[in-house]
Structure formats: structure tokens, C-alpha cells
Design a protein around this motif. Structure first.
Motif: not given
Length: 77
Positions: A17-24
Motif C-alpha cells: 500500500e505504501a508503494l502504491l501511495c508513493r507511485a500515485d
């Protein structure tokens, strides 16, 4: 600290979830539960993967005995 296997899944989901947030480019609070540790589990997991873990069926008489010590809890109707 070695997390218990069950907690490791929560850690992985939080990382994903943190990686998705960083990407978005989003900021979120991500909470997860880390309970227990895997120190005592690892021997059993190792035995399982080596085919050495033996099944143990808890004796029915001991289950019945343990049930005798539970409080009588009644839910409202």
C-alpha cells in the motif's frame, strides 16, 4: 524481531500500500497489526517443510474437561 507468519502478511500488505501511495503521489496513514513474533513458530515451520511435523489429535476427554471450566455466558434474547 522476526514477525509471526500471520503478521508478515500484514506487513507485506502495508508495504504494498505504501508503494502504491508513493507511485500515485498520495499521502495516507497506513496501519497494521504486528502481534507476537515468529521465534517459536520457526521450528514448527521447518519441521513441516521437512515432512517431520506429526499430527496430534487432542484427546476428546481433555476437551470435555476444559469445557467444564468455562463460565456460563448468556446473550440477551
Amino acid at each position: 524481531m522476526i514477525p509471526a507468519p500471520e503478521s508478515a502478511h500484514a506487513i507485506r500488505a502495508a508495504i504494498d500500500e505504501a508503494l502504491l501511495c508513493r507511485a500515485d503521489g498520495k499521502k495516507k496513514v497506513i496501519a497494521f497489526n504486528l502481534s507476537g513474533h515468529g521465534h517459536f513458530d520457526m521450528g514448527a515451520y521447518d519441521a513441516f517443510h521437512q515432512g517431520k511435523l506429526e499430527d496430534y489429535e487432542y484427546p476428546e476427554s481433555l476437551v470435555h474437561e476444559a469445557m467444564q471450566h468455562l463460565p456460563d455466558v448468556r446473550l440477551p434474547a
